[in-house]
Design a protein around this motif. Structure first.
Motif, PDB file in Angstrom:
ATOM      1  N   ALA A   1       0.827  -1.209   0.000  1.00 49.18           N
ATOM      2  CA  ALA A   1       0.000   0.000   0.000  1.00 49.18           C
ATOM      3  C   ALA A   1       0.858   1.254   0.000  1.00 49.18           C
ATOM      4  O   ALA A   1       0.502   2.266  -0.620  1.00 49.18           O
ATOM      5  N   ALA A   2       1.997   1.223   0.708  1.00 51.03           N
ATOM      6  CA  ALA A   2       2.852   2.402   0.779  1.00 51.03           C
ATOM      7  C   ALA A   2       3.482   2.729  -0.566  1.00 51.03           C
ATOM      8  O   ALA A   2       3.796   3.897  -0.843  1.00 51.03           O
TER       9      ALA A   2
ATOM     10  N   PHE B   1       6.604   7.791   0.869  1.00 53.91           N
ATOM     11  CA  PHE B   1       7.630   7.892   1.902  1.00 53.91           C
ATOM     12  C   PHE B   1       8.211   9.307   1.959  1.00 53.91           C
ATOM     13  O   PHE B   1       8.374   9.880   3.044  1.00 53.91           O
ATOM     14  N   THR B   2       8.521   9.868   0.795  1.00 54.81           N
ATOM     15  CA  THR B   2       9.076  11.227   0.777  1.00 54.81           C
ATOM     16  C   THR B   2       8.042  12.257   1.227  1.00 54.81           C
ATOM     17  O   THR B   2       8.391  13.219   1.943  1.00 54.81           O
ATOM     18  N   ASN B   3       6.781  12.062   0.841  1.00 55.82           N
ATOM     19  CA  ASN B   3       5.738  13.005   1.265  1.00 55.82           C
ATOM     20  C   ASN B   3       5.526  12.960   2.772  1.00 55.82           C
ATOM     21  O   ASN B   3       5.370  14.002   3.413  1.00 55.82           O
ATOM     22  N   PHE B   4       5.518  11.782   3.330  1.00 53.09           N
ATOM     23  CA  PHE B   4       5.332  11.683   4.775  1.00 53.09           C
ATOM     24  C   PHE B   4       6.526  12.269   5.514  1.00 53.09           C
ATOM     25  O   PHE B   4       6.371  12.907   6.562  1.00 53.09           O
ATOM     26  N   TRP B   5       7.718  12.046   4.995  1.00 56.54           N
ATOM     27  CA  TRP B   5       8.926  12.571   5.646  1.00 56.54           C
ATOM     28  C   TRP B   5       8.882  14.100   5.747  1.00 56.54           C
ATOM     29  O   TRP B   5       9.274  14.672   6.770  1.00 56.54           O
ATOM     30  N   THR B   6       8.383  14.738   4.694  1.00 59.55           N
ATOM     31  CA  THR B   6       8.349  16.204   4.688  1.00 59.55           C
ATOM     32  C   THR B   6       7.092  16.754   5.355  1.00 59.55           C
ATOM     33  O   THR B   6       7.169  17.702   6.145  1.00 59.55           O
TER      34      THR B   6
ATOM     35  N   ASN C   1      -4.679   6.309   3.546  1.00 67.34           N
ATOM     36  CA  ASN C   1      -4.122   5.114   4.155  1.00 67.34           C
ATOM     37  C   ASN C   1      -2.775   4.728   3.556  1.00 67.34           C
ATOM     38  O   ASN C   1      -1.934   4.142   4.246  1.00 67.34           O
ATOM     39  N   ASN C   2      -2.559   5.038   2.301  1.00 70.56           N
ATOM     40  CA  ASN C   2      -1.261   4.742   1.685  1.00 70.56           C
ATOM     41  C   ASN C   2      -0.153   5.571   2.321  1.00 70.56           C
ATOM     42  O   ASN C   2       0.948   5.073   2.587  1.00 70.56           O
ATOM     43  N   LEU C   3      -0.451   6.842   2.590  1.00 66.69           N
ATOM     44  CA  LEU C   3       0.534   7.713   3.231  1.00 66.69           C
ATOM     45  C   LEU C   3       0.807   7.264   4.672  1.00 66.69           C
ATOM     46  O   LEU C   3       1.953   7.267   5.130  1.00 66.69           O
ATOM     47  N   ILE C   4      -0.242   6.866   5.382  1.00 66.96           N
ATOM     48  CA  ILE C   4      -0.074   6.406   6.762  1.00 66.96           C
ATOM     49  C   ILE C   4       0.689   5.087   6.803  1.00 66.96           C
ATOM     50  O   ILE C   4       1.491   4.844   7.717  1.00 66.96           O
TER      51      ILE C   4
END
Length: 315
Positions: A49-50, A74-79, A279-282
């Motif tokens: 999903a990620a 992953f990069t979007n969540f990191w920022t 949910n993909n971002l989480i």
């Protein structure tokens, strides 16, 4: 000169009968493989999903073949989640809690195992019994205590552009780093005391008695003699405590109202929208949050595995 006849082929050395495959053994392997699949499925599903864009999931559903895979989540969540801040925020809670828990638990275990006094067994039983109390039982009185306990203002910790206030302006235990650290120390000390006391029972009391005869005080014996001998047990407990406290969600959500103070597990809630949840971002954030415990486990794998059976093999 007569020669002996060769022994039958079945009796020759090196010959073996074919092993019979038992139904019970087949059933055991099927069961173990099924358990491995059940255990790995959520992790693999989170990775899957990620790697998918949320638009692909919304239009085609979760049970569909992906049109593209990328690391954008992953990069979007990191920022977006300011993840480096919450990594440091979590360490501010976890590291002191682990250190204080090991110090307190080792002191109690040392006193209960290396000295003979009237209530040593009772004290050890109380610490162990306290660990069996469900945390949810004392939510209301504990919350009241946190709302009415004043603490002194001691400033803040500055790490680069990150500032960690030890005590905020409300001067109460609630919504403070010290409060969440204390609650972890209280609830983890019982288990740590039980495990360390079982290990310290294997240390002969003659060592302590000899040190007392030589003039060493109790604190010096505990710090310079007993703790070095308990280094394997302390390393195993440190690994376990780091995992337990790092994965905490309940106490951080209850006792910290400021979102910027919460550890990384509670910070995942910040990425939930009011009307839509990506949910993909989480899933990507959950995988990133799991990196520190995985690294600790890899670095201290032997101690971690030993810690799972430490209390049952010592004493």
């Amino acid at each position: 000169m007569s020669t002996l006849a060769a022994p039958p082929r079945a009796l020759r050395s090196g010959a073996s009968r074919p092993r019979r495959i038992r139904p019970a053994r087949i059933a055991l392997h099927v069961f173990l493989i099924a358990m491995v699949v059940v255990w790995l499925f959520p992790l693999l599903w989170a990775v899957y999903a990620a790697l998918r864009p949320v638009s692909d999931t919304l239009f085609n559903g979760y049970l569909s073949w992906p049109k593209s895979l990328s690391l954008n989540n992953f990069t979007n969540f990191w920022t977006q989640a300011d993840l480096p801040y919450f990594y440091l925020n979590t360490l501010v809670i976890v590291v002191p809690a682990v250190i204080f828990t090991l110090l307190l638990a080792s002191m109690v275990a040392f006193c209960c195992t290396q000295f003979s006094w009237r209530f040593n067994l009772v004290v050890l039983m109380l610490f162990t019994a306290g660990n069996l109390l469900p945390a949810q039982v004392i939510i209301v009185p504990l919350y009241w205590v946190y709302l009415h306990t004043p603490v002194p203002a001691l400033g803040s910790i500055d790490i680069g552009r990150f500032s960690f206030a030890l005590f905020s302006d409300n001067d109460l235990l609630y919504d403070q780093y010290i409060g969440i650290i204390l609650i972890h120390v209280v609830f983890q000390t019982g288990f740590a005391t039980f495990v360390l006391s079982n290990y310290m029972k294997t240390i002969t009391k003659e060592i302590t008695e000899s040190a007392l005869v030589d003039g060493a005080n109790v604190l010096r014996i505990w710090w310079s003699i007993i703790l070095p001998l308990c280094r394997p047990a302390l390393a195993a407990m440190a690994t376990l405590l780091f995992t337990f406290i790092y994965n905490d969600f309940f106490w951080a959500l209850l006792l910290l109202k400021t979102g910027d103070k919460r550890p990384i597990t509670s910070a995942l809630d910040n990425m939930k929208g009011e009307f839509f949840v990506n949910n993909n971002l989480i899933a990507a954030g959950a995988l990133l949050a799991a990196i520190p415990p995985v690294l600790v486990f890899i670095a201290l794998q032997k101690h971690f595995v030993a810690g799972l059976t430490l209390g049952s093999t010592k004493g």
